[in-house]
Scaffold this motif. Structure first.
Motif, short mmCIF file in Angstrom:
data_model
loop_
_atom_site.label_atom_id
_atom_site.label_comp_id
_atom_site.label_asym_id
_atom_site.label_seq_id
_atom_site.Cartn_x
_atom_site.Cartn_y
_atom_site.Cartn_z
N TYR A 149 -8.48 14.78 27.68
CA TYR A 149 -8.75 14.93 26.26
C TYR A 149 -8.39 16.33 25.77
N THR A 153 -5.69 17.10 22.89
CA THR A 153 -6.04 17.87 21.69
C THR A 153 -5.05 19.00 21.46
N THR A 156 -1.56 17.44 20.45
CA THR A 156 -1.56 16.89 19.09
C THR A 156 -1.58 18.00 18.06
N THR A 157 -2.38 19.03 18.31
CA THR A 157 -2.46 20.17 17.38
C THR A 157 -1.09 20.84 17.25
#
Length: 231
Positions: A149, A153, A156-157
């Motif tokens: 995860y 994160t 994706t950021t």
């Protein structure tokens, strides 16, 4: 030196040599931009409209911190280098994978015909950051603790931050840095950047798996293959 680390780092020996060679490669690529300016490097955002140059810049900062840590034997700077590496290494692998993969299909999707560059600078831009950062991770760094995860994160950021940056540059300049963006509509760009985020997450897990393989750490290999387990 971390007990699971192959080569002593920070150190003024092999570690410093590898980080110095990486910096020379990255700075040479930036010098190429300066010596041979192209029209697309002008306008709002400069050369940093290109994800390649953003990745190259992040690789340079990572190795600069690493070299400084080697020279003054600073554990604090070494830890900062390792944090930067969690972003810069997967990003470099993503850039290399996307670039060479798309070039195998149609190079004009990522390189306008009037921006073709010779092979050696091409390798410097699109392969050396991935090679040097992977080398640093495998032999000069402690094992990553980032989980599935967390990697997702970060990826994706970065992916959607770059999309926003590209659209801002387009609003100022009236053209996109990569030709592929001109042929995609909004939803297709959403899919492209979502795919890129997933690919970068996969790059993080792949690097973690290879680290486990090279350093004989079965737990890291299993964690990489099942990144969302126990999260």
């Amino acid at each position: 030196m971390h007990p699971l680390q192959r080569v002593a780092s920070p150190s003024r020996g092999l570690s410093a040599l590898i980080h110095m060679l990486g910096m020379v490669s990255f700075m040479t690529s930036f010098s190429y931009l300066h010596l041979f300016p192209r029209e697309l490097h002008l306008g709002f955002g400069g050369a940093f409209k290109f994800l390649t140059i953003i990745g190259l810049g992040l690789a340079l900062v990572t190795f600069a911190v690493a070299l400084l840590a080697d020279l003054i034997l600073s554990p604090s700077l070494f830890r900062i280098k390792n944090v930067l590496s969690v972003c810069s290494a997967p990003l470099a692998v993503l850039i290399s994978t996307l670039y060479w993969g798309i070039c195998a299909i149609n190079k004009n999707l990522v390189v306008p015909p009037d921006m073709a560059i010779p092979v050696l600078p091409d390798v410097g831009f699109h392969a050396m950051p991935a090679i040097m950062l992977t080398l640093d991770l495998m032999f000069l760094s402690p094992p990553w603790t980032v989980k599935g995860y967390g990697a997702m994160t970060i990826s994706t950021t970065i992916a959607f931050f770059y999309w926003g940056w590209v659209e801002l540059c387009f609003s100022k300049n009236g053209w996109y840095p990569y030709p592929i963006f001109d042929i995609l509509n909004t939803w297709q760009r959403v899919l492209l950047f979502t795919f890129s985020a997933l690919l970068m997450t996969g790059s993080t897990m792949a690097l973690k798996w290879v680290y486990g393989k090279i350093n004989s750490i079965e737990k890291f290999k299993k964690d990489a293959l099942r990144p969302l387990k126990d999260e």
